[in-house]
Write a protein that holds these residues in place. Structure first.
Motif, PDB file in Angstrom:
ATOM      1  N   ASP A  70       0.868   5.667   4.205  1.00 30.20           N
ATOM      2  CA  ASP A  70       0.176   4.784   3.257  1.00 30.20           C
ATOM      3  C   ASP A  70       1.075   4.374   2.102  1.00 30.20           C
ATOM      4  O   ASP A  70       1.037   3.222   1.649  1.00 30.20           O
ATOM      5  N   GLY A  75       2.100   0.830  -0.749  1.00 25.73           N
ATOM      6  CA  GLY A  75       2.687   1.012  -2.068  1.00 25.73           C
ATOM      7  C   GLY A  75       4.009   0.278  -2.187  1.00 25.73           C
ATOM      8  O   GLY A  75       4.181  -0.625  -3.010  1.00 25.73           O
ATOM      9  N   GLY A 105       0.803   3.908  -6.682  1.00 23.70           N
ATOM     10  CA  GLY A 105       0.380   4.176  -5.325  1.00 23.70           C
ATOM     11  C   GLY A 105       0.618   5.631  -4.951  1.00 23.70           C
ATOM     12  O   GLY A 105      -0.236   6.288  -4.339  1.00 23.70           O
ATOM     13  N   ARG A 108      -1.895   7.759  -6.853  1.00 25.51           N
ATOM     14  CA  ARG A 108      -3.235   7.621  -6.274  1.00 25.51           C
ATOM     15  C   ARG A 108      -3.398   8.486  -5.029  1.00 25.51           C
ATOM     16  O   ARG A 108      -4.413   9.172  -4.857  1.00 25.51           O
ATOM     17  N   ILE A 128      -5.516   2.861  -2.284  1.00 24.62           N
ATOM     18  CA  ILE A 128      -4.224   2.183  -2.150  1.00 24.62           C
ATOM     19  C   ILE A 128      -4.201   1.149  -1.022  1.00 24.62           C
ATOM     20  O   ILE A 128      -3.562   0.099  -1.177  1.00 24.62           O
ATOM     21  N   MET A 167      -5.647   1.660  -9.337  1.00 27.24           N
ATOM     22  CA  MET A 167      -5.486   2.717  -8.332  1.00 27.24           C
ATOM     23  C   MET A 167      -5.477   4.105  -8.964  1.00 27.24           C
ATOM     24  O   MET A 167      -5.911   5.075  -8.341  1.00 27.24           O
TER      25      MET A 167
END
Length: 237
Positions: A70, A75, A105, A108, A128, A167
């Motif tokens: 992720d 990000g 990001g 988060r 995110i 975020m």
């Protein structure tokens, strides 16, 4: 080899594969494809958890793998995309906003992992994948409509920085699983107006307009609904 565990891990890996494709597309100057690859990463990200739960093979390994993917796809990739699209024209501020997005990001994802067993019924802060796709889909819309973000002046870096801040904020966003905070009618009406407004303004490129409207509406909806909820609790107190 446990093939039941392999399938969700392949979905997770595809998340990062699409994230890397987005980064490479940005480097090659294909920003429209870069944006689309981030959307494809979102689809892969949605499939891995559902597949793991359906097969009964959820694991801590998979969760850690998901977070790492992720960060790359939602990000770093969208931060680089925003930088290439417009932020590079804002000098030091553009550099700061680009780095800020990636760092937020990371923050988060870390907070989500730590609070996964504590926070239920809502997301604390904009997820995110939603933040990354807001950047990606708005980029796709700008390119489709031949709009230069620089024409908005300092609003563009402000919008990217605000998305990054959301975020890591404490704004409560619905996770659509039920049991979260009350969703107020005013928030619903506001969301509908924003959604329809973006579709109207972007009607010449309806597909990217729809996706941009979805993620923009969700981001702004959370702010409005959370603000109303806080005010309601203050009155009750």
């Amino acid at each position: 080899m446990n093939y039941r565990r392999l399938l969700p891990n392949i979905c997770t890996a595809m998340n990062l594969v699409f994230g890397m494709c987005s980064i490479l597309s940005t480097i090659e100057g294909h920003l429209d494809w870069s944006a689309l690859f981030i959307l494809f990463a979102l689809i892969a990200d949605g499939l891995d958890g559902r597949t793991a739960r359906a097969l009964g093979v959820s694991s801590e390994f998979g969760k850690e793998m998901d977070s790492l993917c992720d960060l790359g796809s939602f990000g770093i990739a969208p931060a680089l995309l925003a930088w290439t699209l417009a932020l590079k024209s804002y000098g030091t501020i553009g550099i700061a906003v680009t780095i800020f997005f990636a760092v937020c990001g990371m923050w988060r994802l870390t907070r989500f992992n730590v609070n996964a067993s504590v926070v239920h019924g809502y997301f604390m802060g904009l997820a995110i994948p939603a933040g990354g796709n807001l950047v990606a889909m708005s980029t796709w819309l700008f390119l489709s409509l031949d709009i230069d973000p620089l024409s908005f002046g300092w609003f563009y870096p402000f919008a990217i920085a605000l998305t990054a801040y959301l975020m890591v904020s404490h704004v409560h966003y619905p996770d659509f699983k039920g049991g979260g905070e009350k969703i107020y009618m005013v928030s619903k009406i506001f969301a509908l107006v924003v959604f329809v407004g973006i579709l109207y303004l972007g009607s010449a490129a309806i597909l990217p307009a729809v996706f941009t409207a979805v993620f923009t509406t969700y981001a702004l909806f959370g702010i409005v609904n959370h603000t109303i909820a806080v005010m309601a609790r203050a009155k009750e107190g």
